[in-house]
Motif scaffolding. Sequence first.
Motif, PDB file in Angstrom:
ATOM      1  N   GLU A   5      12.911  -4.388 -37.917  1.00 25.93           N
ATOM      2  CA  GLU A   5      12.493  -4.426 -39.310  1.00 25.93           C
ATOM      3  C   GLU A   5      11.196  -5.206 -39.425  1.00 25.93           C
ATOM      4  O   GLU A   5      11.065  -6.305 -38.918  1.00 25.93           O
ATOM      5  CB  GLU A   5      13.574  -5.082 -40.165  1.00 25.93           C
ATOM      6  N   LYS A   6      10.231  -4.575 -40.097  1.00 22.81           N
ATOM      7  CA  LYS A   6       8.928  -5.220 -40.286  1.00 22.81           C
ATOM      8  C   LYS A   6       8.886  -5.795 -41.681  1.00 22.81           C
ATOM      9  O   LYS A   6       9.411  -5.237 -42.618  1.00 22.81           O
ATOM     10  CB  LYS A   6       7.799  -4.219 -40.093  1.00 22.81           C
ATOM     11  N   THR A   7       8.239  -6.940 -41.797  1.00 24.15           N
ATOM     12  CA  THR A   7       8.100  -7.566 -43.108  1.00 24.15           C
ATOM     13  C   THR A   7       6.630  -7.780 -43.410  1.00 24.15           C
ATOM     14  O   THR A   7       5.811  -7.904 -42.501  1.00 24.15           O
ATOM     15  CB  THR A   7       8.832  -8.927 -43.157  1.00 24.15           C
ATOM     16  N   LEU A   8       6.314  -7.783 -44.673  1.00 22.61           N
ATOM     17  CA  LEU A   8       4.955  -8.109 -45.068  1.00 22.61           C
ATOM     18  C   LEU A   8       4.700  -9.574 -44.789  1.00 22.61           C
ATOM     19  O   LEU A   8       5.608 -10.401 -44.876  1.00 22.61           O
ATOM     20  CB  LEU A   8       4.750  -7.848 -46.566  1.00 22.61           C
ATOM     21  N   GLU A   9       3.472  -9.895 -44.462  1.00 23.73           N
ATOM     22  CA  GLU A   9       3.121 -11.290 -44.231  1.00 23.73           C
ATOM     23  C   GLU A   9       3.145 -12.069 -45.537  1.00 23.73           C
ATOM     24  O   GLU A   9       3.129 -13.278 -45.529  1.00 23.73           O
ATOM     25  CB  GLU A   9       1.729 -11.384 -43.594  1.00 23.73           C
ATOM     26  N   GLU A  14       7.228 -16.444 -52.525  1.00 21.77           N
ATOM     27  CA  GLU A  14       6.693 -17.708 -52.017  1.00 21.77           C
ATOM     28  C   GLU A  14       5.218 -17.923 -52.324  1.00 21.77           C
ATOM     29  O   GLU A  14       4.649 -18.924 -51.902  1.00 21.77           O
ATOM     30  CB  GLU A  14       6.902 -17.779 -50.497  1.00 21.77           C
ATOM     31  N   CYS A  15       4.566 -17.012 -53.030  1.00 19.63           N
ATOM     32  CA  CYS A  15       3.147 -17.221 -53.326  1.00 19.63           C
ATOM     33  C   CYS A  15       2.889 -17.005 -54.807  1.00 19.63           C
ATOM     34  O   CYS A  15       3.627 -16.328 -55.488  1.00 19.63           O
ATOM     35  CB  CYS A  15       2.252 -16.316 -52.485  1.00 19.63           C
ATOM     36  N   GLU A  16       1.826 -17.616 -55.246  1.00 20.76           N
ATOM     37  CA  GLU A  16       1.410 -17.445 -56.627  1.00 20.76           C
ATOM     38  C   GLU A  16       0.935 -16.009 -56.822  1.00 20.76           C
ATOM     39  O   GLU A  16       0.381 -15.414 -55.898  1.00 20.76           O
ATOM     40  CB  GLU A  16       0.277 -18.417 -56.960  1.00 20.76           C
TER      41      GLU A  16
END
Length: 125
Positions: A5-9, A14-16
């Motif tokens: 399974e690949k995830t976006l970086e 967790e980010c604005e």
Amino acid sequence: METEEKTLEINPKECEPQECMAALLPVRDALEILSGRWKLPILIALSDRPKRFKEISKDINGITDKMLSKELKDLEINKLVSRKVYDTFPPKVEYSRTEHSLSLINVIMALKDWGTLHRKEIIGK
């Protein structure tokens, strides 16, 4: 066989929002460059050899000359297609894929694979 399974970086949790949107700019750029009905068929039509305008037009069913001209210009601006004009009478012009366009092969194959899965999910074919 397990699939990795690949995830976006970027994890939207967790980010604005502005940071996340800025990080997705390259994705938006890529989609804009390849968007529309004709760009991928043009690149595929040019995959085997350089072609003249009318050859490309014959290879792509339903495209108008005006639209083909516009899309070729867009692809040329984005360095995916090159245009070579020969000093002959009448003038001869050939279009070909650039080395840079070859970097799209894996992207196109990934889109094909995802599209196949999506079709199965949505319409069962």
